[in-house]
Design an enzyme around this catalytic site. Structure first.
Site, PDB file in Angstrom:
ATOM      1  N   PHE A 230       0.868  -1.192   0.000  1.00  0.00           N
ATOM      2  CA  PHE A 230       0.000   0.000   0.000  1.00  0.00           C
ATOM      3  C   PHE A 230       0.904   1.241   0.000  1.00  0.00           C
ATOM      4  O   PHE A 230       0.781   2.131   0.837  1.00  0.00           O
ATOM      5  CB  PHE A 230      -0.941   0.022   1.219  1.00  0.00           C
ATOM      6  CG  PHE A 230      -1.696  -1.266   1.443  1.00  0.00           C
ATOM      7  CD1 PHE A 230      -2.886  -1.504   0.759  1.00  0.00           C
ATOM      8  CD2 PHE A 230      -1.222  -2.243   2.320  1.00  0.00           C
ATOM      9  CE1 PHE A 230      -3.595  -2.688   0.964  1.00  0.00           C
ATOM     10  CE2 PHE A 230      -1.921  -3.428   2.521  1.00  0.00           C
ATOM     11  CZ  PHE A 230      -3.105  -3.655   1.848  1.00  0.00           C
ATOM     12  N   CYS A 339      -5.064   3.100  10.292  1.00  0.00           N
ATOM     13  CA  CYS A 339      -5.504   4.501  10.350  1.00  0.00           C
ATOM     14  C   CYS A 339      -7.008   4.565  10.564  1.00  0.00           C
ATOM     15  O   CYS A 339      -7.619   5.608  10.415  1.00  0.00           O
ATOM     16  CB  CYS A 339      -5.099   5.243   9.080  1.00  0.00           C
ATOM     17  SG  CYS A 339      -5.811   4.537   7.598  1.00  0.00           S
TER      18      CYS A 339
HETATM   19  N1  SAH Z   1       1.933   4.354   2.895  1.00  0.00           N
HETATM   20  C1  SAH Z   1       1.398   5.428   2.114  1.00  0.00           C
HETATM   21  C2  SAH Z   1      -0.060   5.692   2.361  1.00  0.00           C
HETATM   22  C3  SAH Z   1      -0.958   4.532   2.047  1.00  0.00           C
HETATM   23  S1  SAH Z   1      -2.591   5.015   1.718  1.00  0.00           S
HETATM   24  C4  SAH Z   1       2.180   6.700   2.409  1.00  0.00           C
HETATM   25  O1  SAH Z   1       2.548   6.900   3.569  1.00  0.00           O
HETATM   26  O2  SAH Z   1       2.363   7.498   1.521  1.00  0.00           O
HETATM   27  C5  SAH Z   1      -3.277   3.559   1.135  1.00  0.00           C
HETATM   28  C6  SAH Z   1      -2.906   3.188  -0.288  1.00  0.00           C
HETATM   29  O3  SAH Z   1      -3.393   1.865  -0.484  1.00  0.00           O
HETATM   30  C7  SAH Z   1      -3.503   4.019  -1.400  1.00  0.00           C
HETATM   31  O4  SAH Z   1      -2.456   4.503  -2.191  1.00  0.00           O
HETATM   32  C8  SAH Z   1      -4.381   3.053  -2.199  1.00  0.00           C
HETATM   33  O5  SAH Z   1      -4.270   3.235  -3.607  1.00  0.00           O
HETATM   34  C9  SAH Z   1      -3.790   1.731  -1.842  1.00  0.00           C
HETATM   35  N2  SAH Z   1      -4.690   0.562  -1.853  1.00  0.00           N
HETATM   36  C10 SAH Z   1      -5.944   0.445  -1.379  1.00  0.00           C
HETATM   37  N3  SAH Z   1      -6.375  -0.834  -1.457  1.00  0.00           N
HETATM   38  C11 SAH Z   1      -5.360  -1.550  -2.010  1.00  0.00           C
HETATM   39  C12 SAH Z   1      -5.182  -2.919  -2.344  1.00  0.00           C
HETATM   40  N4  SAH Z   1      -6.126  -3.820  -2.099  1.00  0.00           N
HETATM   41  N5  SAH Z   1      -4.002  -3.285  -2.871  1.00  0.00           N
HETATM   42  C13 SAH Z   1      -3.028  -2.376  -3.107  1.00  0.00           C
HETATM   43  N6  SAH Z   1      -3.141  -1.076  -2.798  1.00  0.00           N
HETATM   44  C14 SAH Z   1      -4.289  -0.666  -2.267  1.00  0.00           C
END
Ligand code: SAH
Length: 395
Positions: A230, A339
């Site tokens: 993510f 979060c």
């Molecule tokens: N760690 C990042 C923030 C993560 S926010 C930072 O600090 O910058 C969550 C992210 O998860 C988003 O970018 C979203 O696109 C992604 N996301 C949501 N569901 C997902 C999934 N099932 N698989 C992969 N990415 C996912």
């Protein structure tokens, strides 16, 4: 200043609490729900300042009112006051003083800075704000002016384009209010540089709440194979690469954030393998392929926004933790976050504990983490601590 002035606490408009027990607002918690109100005196307008009173009519504090929301009032002061431009400016100025001049930071963090439903971030010469309460909506000009007068910025951008506005009965809006802005702009977040589109990017620009954790996690990265799950545009991944990781893989399901990530890694001169994939599928395949990592970051989005879906969210948490434990080489580390308000530290721990059991690994908590200092937690409002994290080391 007449009786109908929406910015002044008067005897004619007031909310009287029910007799149900001592209210949490007595210890400074700002939320008051409609079912906690026994009587409304007068006819306050949406966004008006009202006095909050106990059942006997004793003054408890000044609150902002929104009859369209179930959370019909939010306490902003224990004093009688006027909600005018001078008050708004003073509150933003005191929040700014607490940020000690930071170049990129959250300046006003809603309840935690005494302005429920207002967020103001500084990105160098730009300020970005978001209004989530009608009290600030009707005083928007005063908010914009106070930002300009208080912060060392030239451009003010509004990013009131989130779903939470719908619950408050407010239209969505995103625009440059003062100055000019041509995206993208470059900003230092933690120890790295990121290119952001402040008019369209996530939240009000970047995940500033994780900025301190990028550096804390990167402190473990040297000589390790890192997997950032993510990843979004690479906050953790880029910091780990800069800190000397042997290799870094970043996984996100969104093609547009991967494109930003590729750009950001080039900007910082680091090499990252970007994978556009669903993390659940990616991890399952990685286990099947017997891949191995030494540092895995799990920073999922809030899997649930409602209490009723917590069980489902926990299954998701457990699954990604099982896979992470299966993929870690001996001595490996997982940095894991929630979060979601509905997944507090004890539930995150429970998911990780169950997962370590399933994967037959011994894990130790070596650090606990929370949101960055510029997202302070109001002691009276435990809900304002929304980001929980643990660093686990496995045998
Ligand atoms: N760690 C990042 C923030 C993560 S926010 C930072 O600090 O910058 C969550 C992210 O998860 C988003 O970018 C979203 O696109 C992604 N996301 C949501 N569901 C997902 C999934 N099932 N698989 C992969 N990415 C996912």
């Amino acid at each position: 200043m007449g009786r109908s002035d929406p910015g002044r606490v008067t005897l004619s408009t007031g909310l009287y609490l029910t007799r149900e027990g001592p209210h949490r607002c007595l210890s400074g918690h700002p939320w008051i729900y409609e079912w906690e109100i026994a009587k409304i005196r007068g006819t306050p307008e949406p966004g008006a300042l009202v006095s909050l009173r106990d059942p006997e009519g004793r003054f408890l504090g000044s609150a902002i009112f929104n009859p369209k929301s179930k959370m019909c009032a939010r306490l902003i002061s224990r004093e009688k006051m006027e909600l005018d431009a001078a008050w708004i400016q003073a509150r933003i100025a005191s929040a700014w003083t607490r940020r000690r001049g930071a170049e990129t930071c959250r300046v006003v963090w809603s309840e935690a800075d005494g302005m429920p439903g207002l967020i103001v971030d500084r990105y160098g010469s730009c300020a970005v704000f978001q209004i989530l309460h009608v009290a600030w909506e009707i005083r928007r000009e005063a908010v914009v002016q106070a930002i300009l007068d208080t912060l060392p910025v030239e451009t003010v951008i509004e990013r009131s384009d989130v779903a939470a506005r719908d619950f408050e009965g407010l239209p969505r809006r995103s625009e440059v209010c003062r100055g000019s802005y041509t995206p993208p702009s470059r900003h230092k977040i933690g120890a790295a540089v990121f290119e952001l589109n402040l008019l369209e990017g996530q939240k009000t620009g970047a995940y500033l709440d994780q900025a301190e954790n990028y550096q804390k996690v990167a402190a473990y990265a040297q000589g390790r194979r890192v997997l950032d799950c993510f990843s979004n545009a690479g906050g953790f991944a880029i910091h780990c690469a800069l800190a000397g990781a042997t290799s870094v893989t970043a996984v996100d399901v969104s093609a547009s954030v991967i494109a930003e990530g590729i750009n950001n890694s080039a900007l910082n001169g680091v090499n990252i393998a970007w994978e556009e994939a669903n993390v659940f599928d990616y991890l399952r395949k990685a286990v099947k392929d017997q891949s191995s990592y030494n540092l895995i970051i799990l920073d999922p989005p809030s899997f649930t926004k409602s209490r009723s879906k917590v069980a489902e969210a926990l299954r998701g948490y457990r699954e990604i933790h099982v896979r992470a434990f299966q993929l870690l080489a001996p001595g490996g580390i997982v940095a894991t976050y929630s979060c979601s308000h509905h997944v507090p530290m004890d539930l995150l721990e429970e998911a990780a504990r169950g997962a370590a059991g399933d994967a037959r690994r011994v894990a130790r908590v070596i650090a606990r983490q929370t949101q960055a200092e510029d997202h302070p937690v109001l002691l009276a409002m435990p809900e304002s601590e929304y980001l929980k994290g643990m660093v686990l080391e496995v045998e």
